[in-house]
Design an enzyme around this catalytic site. Structure first.
Site, PDB file in Angstrom:
ATOM      1  N   ASN A   7       0.712  -0.965  -0.127  1.00 20.51           N
ATOM      2  CA  ASN A   7       0.246   0.210   0.364  1.00 20.51           C
ATOM      3  C   ASN A   7       0.873   1.263   0.082  1.00 20.51           C
ATOM      4  O   ASN A   7       1.830   1.081   0.884  1.00 20.51           O
ATOM      5  CB  ASN A   7      -0.947  -0.022   1.076  1.00 20.51           C
ATOM      6  CG  ASN A   7      -1.952   0.546   1.598  1.00 20.51           C
ATOM      7  OD1 ASN A   7      -1.261   2.185   1.262  1.00 20.51           O
ATOM      8  ND2 ASN A   7      -3.166   0.799   1.708  1.00 20.51           N
ATOM      9  N   HIS A  10       1.252   6.271   1.737  1.00 17.28           N
ATOM     10  CA  HIS A  10       1.687   7.294   2.547  1.00 17.28           C
ATOM     11  C   HIS A  10       2.682   7.891   1.887  1.00 17.28           C
ATOM     12  O   HIS A  10       3.639   8.858   2.809  1.00 17.28           O
ATOM     13  CB  HIS A  10       1.853   6.544   3.966  1.00 17.28           C
ATOM     14  CG  HIS A  10       0.942   6.230   4.540  1.00 17.28           C
ATOM     15  ND1 HIS A  10      -0.537   7.355   5.337  1.00 17.28           N
ATOM     16  CD2 HIS A  10       0.140   5.231   5.147  1.00 17.28           C
ATOM     17  CE1 HIS A  10      -1.430   6.890   5.937  1.00 17.28           C
ATOM     18  NE2 HIS A  10      -1.366   5.385   5.852  1.00 17.28           N
ATOM     19  N   HIS A  43      -5.391   3.928  -1.292  1.00 20.08           N
ATOM     20  CA  HIS A  43      -7.070   4.037  -0.844  1.00 20.08           C
ATOM     21  C   HIS A  43      -7.387   4.825  -1.351  1.00 20.08           C
ATOM     22  O   HIS A  43      -6.685   6.283  -0.505  1.00 20.08           O
ATOM     23  CB  HIS A  43      -7.215   3.642   0.907  1.00 20.08           C
ATOM     24  CG  HIS A  43      -8.253   4.367   1.371  1.00 20.08           C
ATOM     25  ND1 HIS A  43      -8.341   3.751   3.041  1.00 20.08           N
ATOM     26  CD2 HIS A  43      -9.620   4.447   0.542  1.00 20.08           C
ATOM     27  CE1 HIS A  43      -9.663   3.720   2.691  1.00 20.08           C
ATOM     28  NE2 HIS A  43     -10.500   4.663   1.959  1.00 20.08           N
ATOM     29  N   ARG A  45      -9.662   8.075  -1.033  1.00 19.63           N
ATOM     30  CA  ARG A  45     -10.312   8.423   0.521  1.00 19.63           C
ATOM     31  C   ARG A  45     -11.970   9.652  -0.605  1.00 19.63           C
ATOM     32  O   ARG A  45     -10.848  10.186  -0.952  1.00 19.63           O
ATOM     33  CB  ARG A  45      -9.979   9.199   1.663  1.00 19.63           C
ATOM     34  CG  ARG A  45      -9.048   7.695   2.568  1.00 19.63           C
ATOM     35  CD  ARG A  45      -8.038   8.322   3.659  1.00 19.63           C
ATOM     36  NE  ARG A  45      -9.171   8.171   4.698  1.00 19.63           N
ATOM     37  CZ  ARG A  45      -9.465   7.140   5.975  1.00 19.63           C
ATOM     38  NH1 ARG A  45      -8.650   5.822   5.544  1.00 19.63           N
ATOM     39  NH2 ARG A  45     -10.380   8.000   6.058  1.00 19.63           N
ATOM     40  N   ARG A  49      -7.154  12.705   0.845  1.00 22.22           N
ATOM     41  CA  ARG A  49      -6.001  13.502   2.216  1.00 22.22           C
ATOM     42  C   ARG A  49      -4.356  12.644   1.036  1.00 22.22           C
ATOM     43  O   ARG A  49      -3.251  13.148   2.157  1.00 22.22           O
ATOM     44  CB  ARG A  49      -6.158  12.689   3.529  1.00 22.22           C
ATOM     45  CG  ARG A  49      -6.505  11.966   3.997  1.00 22.22           C
ATOM     46  CD  ARG A  49      -6.352  11.261   5.213  1.00 22.22           C
ATOM     47  NE  ARG A  49      -7.497  11.333   5.598  1.00 22.22           N
ATOM     48  CZ  ARG A  49      -8.653  10.304   6.897  1.00 22.22           C
ATOM     49  NH1 ARG A  49      -6.981  10.109   7.186  1.00 22.22           N
ATOM     50  NH2 ARG A  49      -8.692  10.703   6.999  1.00 22.22           N
ATOM     51  N   GLU A  70      -9.078   0.120  -2.622  1.00 21.98           N
ATOM     52  CA  GLU A  70      -9.789   0.520  -1.384  1.00 21.98           C
ATOM     53  C   GLU A  70     -10.446   1.425  -1.554  1.00 21.98           C
ATOM     54  O   GLU A  70     -10.278   3.143  -1.930  1.00 21.98           O
ATOM     55  CB  GLU A  70      -9.198   0.543  -0.177  1.00 21.98           C
ATOM     56  CG  GLU A  70      -7.384  -0.885   0.477  1.00 21.98           C
ATOM     57  CD  GLU A  70      -7.278   0.153   1.899  1.00 21.98           C
ATOM     58  OE1 GLU A  70      -7.240   0.787   1.765  1.00 21.98           O
ATOM     59  OE2 GLU A  70      -5.942  -0.949   1.541  1.00 21.98           O
ATOM     60  N   THR A 101      -8.260   3.664   8.502  1.00 25.18           N
ATOM     61  CA  THR A 101      -9.216   2.911   8.892  1.00 25.18           C
ATOM     62  C   THR A 101      -9.679   2.077   9.971  1.00 25.18           C
ATOM     63  O   THR A 101      -8.569   1.808  10.438  1.00 25.18           O
ATOM     64  CB  THR A 101      -9.715   1.447   7.352  1.00 25.18           C
ATOM     65  OG1 THR A 101      -8.925   2.372   6.730  1.00 25.18           O
ATOM     66  CG2 THR A 101     -10.733   1.422   7.236  1.00 25.18           C
ATOM     67  N   GLU A 151     -10.963  -9.406   3.593  1.00 21.41           N
ATOM     68  CA  GLU A 151      -9.733  -8.724   3.937  1.00 21.41           C
ATOM     69  C   GLU A 151      -9.706  -8.907   5.179  1.00 21.41           C
ATOM     70  O   GLU A 151     -10.805  -8.375   6.175  1.00 21.41           O
ATOM     71  CB  GLU A 151      -8.838  -7.821   4.051  1.00 21.41           C
ATOM     72  CG  GLU A 151      -7.573  -7.937   3.911  1.00 21.41           C
ATOM     73  CD  GLU A 151      -6.983  -6.870   3.139  1.00 21.41           C
ATOM     74  OE1 GLU A 151      -7.177  -6.191   2.814  1.00 21.41           O
ATOM     75  OE2 GLU A 151      -6.066  -5.017   4.125  1.00 21.41           O
ATOM     76  N   HIS A 191      -3.724  -4.577   7.309  1.00 20.93           N
ATOM     77  CA  HIS A 191      -4.014  -3.409   9.116  1.00 20.93           C
ATOM     78  C   HIS A 191      -2.990  -3.096   9.739  1.00 20.93           C
ATOM     79  O   HIS A 191      -3.622  -4.199  10.695  1.00 20.93           O
ATOM     80  CB  HIS A 191      -4.875  -2.821   9.281  1.00 20.93           C
ATOM     81  CG  HIS A 191      -5.605  -1.534   9.250  1.00 20.93           C
ATOM     82  ND1 HIS A 191      -5.248  -1.018  11.332  1.00 20.93           N
ATOM     83  CD2 HIS A 191      -5.990  -0.861   8.495  1.00 20.93           C
ATOM     84  CE1 HIS A 191      -5.058   0.341  10.419  1.00 20.93           C
ATOM     85  NE2 HIS A 191      -5.685   0.558   9.279  1.00 20.93           N
TER      86      HIS A 191
HETATM   87  N1  PXP Z   1      -5.941  -3.076   4.337  1.00 22.33           N
HETATM   88  C1  PXP Z   1      -6.793  -2.409   4.819  1.00 22.33           C
HETATM   89  C2  PXP Z   1      -8.569  -2.788   3.947  1.00 22.33           C
HETATM   90  C3  PXP Z   1      -6.618  -1.079   4.921  1.00 22.33           C
HETATM   91  O1  PXP Z   1      -7.557  -0.083   4.660  1.00 22.33           O
HETATM   92  C4  PXP Z   1      -5.282   0.065   4.894  1.00 22.33           C
HETATM   93  C5  PXP Z   1      -4.801   1.047   5.356  1.00 22.33           C
HETATM   94  O2  PXP Z   1      -4.691   1.258   4.333  1.00 22.33           O
HETATM   95  C6  PXP Z   1      -4.042  -1.475   4.969  1.00 22.33           C
HETATM   96  C7  PXP Z   1      -4.452  -3.141   4.546  1.00 22.33           C
HETATM   97  C8  PXP Z   1      -2.874  -1.557   5.441  1.00 22.33           C
HETATM   98  O3  PXP Z   1      -2.591  -0.856   6.527  1.00 22.33           O
HETATM   99  P1  PXP Z   1      -1.368  -0.483   6.755  1.00 22.33           P
HETATM  100  O4  PXP Z   1      -1.261   0.765   6.688  1.00 22.33           O
HETATM  101  O5  PXP Z   1      -1.526  -0.053   9.009  1.00 22.33           O
HETATM  102  O6  PXP Z   1      -0.146  -1.587   6.826  1.00 22.33           O
END
Ligand code: PXP
Length: 240
Positions: A7, A10, A43, A45, A49, A70, A101, A151, A191
């Site tokens: 992901n 960030h 994601h 959003r 953001r 996402e 989330t 998931e 997550h």
């Molecule tokens: N899976 C989902 C569905 C999420 O919403 C997120 C955060 O965007 C992640 C995985 C990844 O989480 P993290 O950034 O804490 O690894």
């Protein structure tokens, strides 16, 4: 072999901190791919953001492995998904005020709405996953919607105190993964996973895919994205 979806939200968070053009999440995805990622997750959003619509368009053009979007199960986002056609959509709950989330989708309370969204997306050839807590009721409801995957939310496991609490949360994930797989659902998890806590989840046989963001982007700031992804894959492989 457990797949790793990286992901890259960030990378965009850092860019948006200055509203400039660096770092580019598309470049982050490119380097994650070079590091061996099986797919890229982002994601989009409602408040935009971090990831912007343009990022998603360019990711769709450039990610050749697997693009997992996402998004909230709302009409405006369904329209985006039907236009962009990611390989997979993961439906997540979304609240404007949250930092990230919080908790999984409450499929039980909106099974009709979610079933409609799942069927629309699947009709467009998109694989659909539901981000849910490892809770038996939610897993059963998820299966009713016709989703391809669940998931499992690993946030409670990640936040649990080392020891008994962590073991309890891990067991919920193990049982949830087994139950979901028995119902014919594909299983992924994510997550809050980090280089320190990923291995126990990676060793659950039914978990096909891990989606990890914050810790990899954090490590990438220190050692580069390619190396950060390689290190995570090394941990996952040695846990299998
Ligand atoms: N899976 C989902 C569905 C999420 O919403 C997120 C955060 O965007 C992640 C995985 C990844 O989480 P993290 O950034 O804490 O690894």
């Amino acid at each position: 072999m457990t797949r790793l979806g990286v992901n890259i939200d960030h990378a965009a968070t850092v860019r948006e901190a200055r509203k400039t053009n660096e770092p580019d999440p598309v470049q982050a995805a490119f380097h994650a791919d070079l590091g061996g990622a099986d797919g890229i997750v982002c994601h989009l959003r409602e408040d935009r953001r971090h990831i912007q619509d343009r990022d998603l368009d360019i990711l769709r053009e450039t990610v050749t492995s697997h693009l997992n979007l996402e998004m909230a199960a709302v009409d405006a986002m369904v329209e985006v998904a039907l236009r962009v056609k990611p390989d997979m959509v993961t439906l997540v709950p979304e609240k404007r005020e949250e930092v990230t989330t919080e908790g999984g989708l409450d499929v039980r309370s909106s099974v009709g709405r979610i079933t409609t969204v799942v069927s629309t997306l699947k009709g467009a050839g998109i694989i659909v996953s539901l981000f849910i807590d490892p809770d038996m009721t939610q897993i059963k409801e998820a299966a009713r919607t016709g989703a391809d995957y669940v998931e499992l939310h690993t946030g409670c496991y990640a936040e649990a105190k080392h020891g008994v609490d962590e073991a309890i949360e891990l067991e919920k994930l193990e049982r949830g993964a087994q139950a979901a797989a028995k119902m014919g659902l594909g299983v992924s998890a994510g997550h809050g996973l980090t280089y320190h806590n990923v291995q126990a989840v990676a060793s659950i046989p039914e978990v096909e895919e891990l989606n990890i963001g914050h810790t990899i982007v954090s490590r990438a700031i220190m050692v580069g994205m390619e190396q950060a992804v390689k290190e995570m894959i090394g941990l996952i492989r040695s846990a299998e």
